[in-house]
Design an enzyme around this catalytic site. Structure first.
Site, PDB file in Angstrom:
ATOM      1  N   ASP A  62     -34.061  -0.859 -57.846  1.00 44.94           N
ATOM      2  CA  ASP A  62     -35.126  -1.666 -57.246  1.00 44.94           C
ATOM      3  C   ASP A  62     -34.569  -3.065 -57.014  1.00 44.94           C
ATOM      4  O   ASP A  62     -34.891  -4.010 -57.726  1.00 44.94           O
ATOM      5  CB  ASP A  62     -36.325  -1.689 -58.188  1.00 44.94           C
ATOM      6  CG  ASP A  62     -37.505  -2.450 -57.605  1.00 44.94           C
ATOM      7  OD1 ASP A  62     -37.418  -2.897 -56.445  1.00 44.94           O
ATOM      8  OD2 ASP A  62     -38.513  -2.607 -58.319  1.00 44.94           O
TER       9      ASP A  62
ATOM     10  N   PRO B 169     -27.720 -12.053 -55.285  1.00 46.09           N
ATOM     11  CA  PRO B 169     -27.520 -11.226 -56.475  1.00 46.09           C
ATOM     12  C   PRO B 169     -27.528  -9.722 -56.193  1.00 46.09           C
ATOM     13  O   PRO B 169     -26.951  -8.940 -56.949  1.00 46.09           O
ATOM     14  CB  PRO B 169     -28.702 -11.619 -57.375  1.00 46.09           C
ATOM     15  CG  PRO B 169     -29.129 -12.954 -56.898  1.00 46.09           C
ATOM     16  CD  PRO B 169     -28.880 -12.963 -55.425  1.00 46.09           C
TER      17      PRO B 169
END
Length: 308
Positions: free
Chosen positions: A154, A161
């Site tokens: 997810d 990131p």
């Protein structure tokens, strides 16, 4: 009136009115903006990209969680990479799982989500079955020894990131953590605007998983309203079980979903997330495009082959 403009894709943007500016700062990893919109409620933005809204986040979370877990049918141990808002975690816990490990790199996202979006996780972080790990996802899957029945990635889009969570090496490490019959599910952006990303994700996953199949989740606040998700496993049919099997399991669980149903599970794979590009302008406008000028993207052929 203040407004937020998302510019994720070139030559296209979407605008939300900011009826109330609730929070704006930078964590160790990314910029965070949280505001109120009269149509969608509270909106979470990371690095200029909308991540979720109060009104439609359940569609994404239900599809990325219930599709692999319903397809597996007996998952006991689940790994979630990312998902600091807790929405996917909440959906996973609706299944009879024994342990869920959630690995999130940015603990500020977790705390801000609890503060501003408490209904998204709905207490999921306090469930005794949950182990929360504040760590880089790549490092975790590289060093972990535990085995799982499902891995759910997810993540944000492959910028900042989230970029390292879209590599062949990462998918291979996830595969090594799965038990026999294990499955993976992840998001792959808006296929209309970025078909190359979906093609790349499917190709990279296919190096580690025998069966790779994209499916759709209609989320209004994502550009184009159609988000591509991808599932991987050992067998194509296992990812899209017969409707009878899905209904029987769904009736046993009764997971209180707002969007996911067994029928939607199967339909999501049928609605292939590939879009025919508009035909090029012809010298003679009255001449209609020939059928072979409307060949879908390369991924569509892969999808059609997998559906046979």
């Amino acid at each position: 009136m203040n407004a937020f403009q998302e510019k994720l894709y070139e030559h296209h943007s979407q605008v939300f009115t900011m009826d109330a500016d609730l929070y704006q700062a930078r964590t160790k990893f990314q910029d965070v903006l949280i505001f109120e919109n009269r149509l969608f409620g509270r909106v979470l933005v990371l690095d200029g990209v909308v991540q979720l809204t109060e009104r439609d986040n359940h569609i994404y979370h239900e599809m990325i969680a219930h599709v692999p877990l319903m397809a597996h049918g007996a998952a006991k141990r689940v790994l979630i990479i990312g998902g600091g808002d807790g929405g996917t975690l909440k959906e996973v816990l609706k299944h009879p799982v024994e342990r869920v490990v959630l690995v999130e790199i940015d603990d500020d996202v977790i705390e801000l989500s609890k503060r501003f979006f408490p209904q998204v996780s709905d207490g999921a972080f306090e469930d005794r079955r949950v182990t929360l790990v504040i760590r880089d996802g790549v490092e975790y899957v590289t060093q972990a020894e535990a085995k799982f029945d499902a891995v759910i990635v997810d993540s944000t889009d492959p910028i900042g990131p989230g970029e390292q969570l879209f590599t062949t090496a990462f998918y291979e490490r996830c595969r090594n953590l799965l038990r026999p019959g294990g499955m993976i599910a992840l998001q792959s952006g808006a296929p209309f605007y970025n078909p190359e990303q979906l093609d790349s994700v499917c190709s990279r996953l296919a190096r580690s998983f025998h069966a790779v199949r994209p499916f759709l989740a209609p989320v209004p606040t994502y550009a184009g309203g159609m988000l591509a998700l991808v599932a991987g496993g050992e067998d194509h049919k296992a990812l899209r079980p017969p409707i009878k099997a899905l209904r029987e399991q769904f009736d046993r669980l009764r997971p209180n979903t707002g969007y996911y149903t067994p029928e939607i599970h199967r339909a999501a794979f049928t609605l292939a997330p590939a879009f025919t590009p508009a035909p090029k302008r012809l010298a003679k406008p009255e001449r209609p495009p020939l059928p072979d000028q409307l060949v879908p993207l390369t991924i569509l052929s892969k999808i059609n082959e997998s559906l046979r």
